[in-house]
Design an enzyme around this catalytic site. Structure first.
Site, mmCIF file in Angstrom:
data_model
loop_
_atom_site.group_PDB
_atom_site.id
_atom_site.type_symbol
_atom_site.label_atom_id
_atom_site.label_comp_id
_atom_site.label_asym_id
_atom_site.label_seq_id
_atom_site.Cartn_x
_atom_site.Cartn_y
_atom_site.Cartn_z
ATOM 1 C CB THR A 17 -1.020 -0.217 1.049
ATOM 2 O OG1 THR A 17 -2.076 -0.798 1.270
ATOM 3 C CG2 THR A 17 -1.610 1.551 1.154
ATOM 4 C CB SER A 63 2.399 -7.648 1.309
ATOM 5 O OG SER A 63 2.371 -7.590 2.500
ATOM 6 C CB THR A 96 0.171 -3.621 5.791
ATOM 7 O OG1 THR A 96 -0.993 -3.783 5.683
ATOM 8 C CG2 THR A 96 0.880 -1.679 6.778
ATOM 9 C CG ASP A 97 -2.677 -7.206 3.554
ATOM 10 O OD1 ASP A 97 -3.368 -6.925 4.544
ATOM 11 O OD2 ASP A 97 -2.854 -7.393 2.613
HETATM 12 N N1 ASP Z 1 -2.623 -5.460 0.917
HETATM 13 C C1 ASP Z 1 -1.763 -4.381 1.033
HETATM 14 C C2 ASP Z 1 -0.299 -5.596 1.028
HETATM 15 O O1 ASP Z 1 -0.035 -6.158 2.283
HETATM 16 C C3 ASP Z 1 -1.854 -3.987 2.293
HETATM 17 C C4 ASP Z 1 -0.810 -3.503 2.914
HETATM 18 O O2 ASP Z 1 -0.206 -3.156 2.841
HETATM 19 O O3 ASP Z 1 -0.894 -2.339 3.782
HETATM 20 O O4 ASP Z 1 0.275 -4.737 -0.100
#
Ligand code: ASP
Length: 330
Positions: A17, A63, A96-97
């Site tokens: 993100t 991710s 973050t995932d």
């Molecule tokens: N779906 C995103 C990822 O993990 C979520 C994020 O980065 O906050 O790439």
């Protein structure tokens, strides 16, 4: 702001993100992750101007889709940059995932002496008030500190150890927490305020016990599945895995992590299925599905505990242990 500007830092981009783009600036959820290149992320942080920084785009993904091949690629780039004398630390931008999983994987395989600092964002780069630029600035600061060792995660002004950090919120910008252990430090205007120091670093940059070599030589990690113990479960998933192994032995998982209830308890019916799995040489480890606490060690239980690791991190540790066994660990 006083920013630590000692030493060259390398920033490796992997997507997420922090590199996400939405079509409307007010949209914090309807975006596509992994769109903006890492050099463009840097250009959006004027406070980083003039610092000795190098960038490299290692991947550009959401991710949630992280995989072993990319983990290996990231390891190779980390080994390369960490072994350079002019580099004081490496920052990795990541979604973050699965950030806590990649951070734990890197820490487990490399045990780096220099700082490897993962950072991220909960809002896309196009948000009205993006959180990525401050996180990136803080991460670069942390990667330049001589007293930071090993793999850490920097988000929302906090520094977390790879071992304890977990994503605990699906939306808030302070989405990470270190549970009972608490954060290692916080970053305040370019200064670190320590709460606890991590244990002293080992004397080598890359651990020479063979694990890195075995990981890089592997095409996949030994298969370890995660099952959850919950009310009204029946062990059907575990039995389906065993049946698949009957049909084709290569489909039998080598390990199962059970996200158990409370202090490592498992539903009777699931427990029976797991016993059948252990009888087929499948290694079973109990983690807890509780957000805090650990499974307290009980040597009398034939299913060992995860040494405080969450189910997703216990999966990585068990897979690495199986890999080391297969490679003939002494
Ligand atoms: N779906 C995103 C990822 O993990 C979520 C994020 O980065 O906050 O790439």
């Amino acid at each position: 702001m006083a920013i630590n500007n000692k030493g060259l830092r390398v920033i490796l981009g992997t997507g997420g993100t922090i590199a996400g783009k939405a079509s409307r600036p007010g949209d914090n959820v309807g975006y596509v992750a992994g769109q903006v290149r890492v050099e463009d992320l840097l250009a959006g942080v004027p406070a980083l101007e003039g610092l000795p920084l190098e960038v490299e785009q290692v991947a550009q993904i959401d991710s949630k889709d992280m995989n072993f091949g990319l983990w290996k690629r990231l390891l190779e780039r980390l080994v390369h940059h960490l072994s350079r004398e002019d580099v004081s630390g490496v920052v990795v931008t990541h979604g973050t995932d699965t950030l806590e999983e990649t951070a734990w994987f890197v820490q487990s395989v490399l045990r780096p002496v220099k700082p490897v600092v993962f950072t991220c964002a909960m809002r896309p780069a196009t948000a009205l008030v993006p959180d990525g630029p401050q996180n990136l600035l803080d991460a670069v600061t942390v990667a330049g500190q001589a007293d930071v060792h090993g793999t850490v995660v920097v988000c929302a002004g906090q520094v977390h150890a790879a071992q304890h950090v977990a994503k605990v919120h699906s939306y808030r910008v302070d989405a990470f927490d270190s549970g009972d252990a608490g954060p290692l430090a916080c970053v305040e205007e370019g200064q670190l305020r320590w709460f606890h120091r991590p244990p002293a670093a080992s004397p080598t940059e890359v651990r020479d016990n063979g694990l890195l070599e075995w990981v890089l030589a592997a095409t996949e990690l030994p298969s370890v599945q995660i099952v959850t113990s919950h009310a009204d479960t029946d062990g059907a998933l575990v039995r389906a895995l065993l049946l698949a192994g009957d049909a084709d032995p290569s489909l039998l998982p080598r390990g199962i992590v059970v996200a158990s209830t409370g202090n490592g308890t498992v539903h009777l019916d699931l427990g029976q299925a797991l016993n059948e799995a252990m009888a087929r040489n499948v290694r079973v480890v109990r983690a807890t599905r509780c957000a805090r606490g650990r499974v307290i060690p009980d040597p009398s239980n034939p299913m060992p505990d995860s040494a405080g690791l969450s189910p997703v991190k216990a999966r990585i540790t068990l897979a690495l242990s199986l890999l080391a066994d297969a490679a003939g660990r002494p």
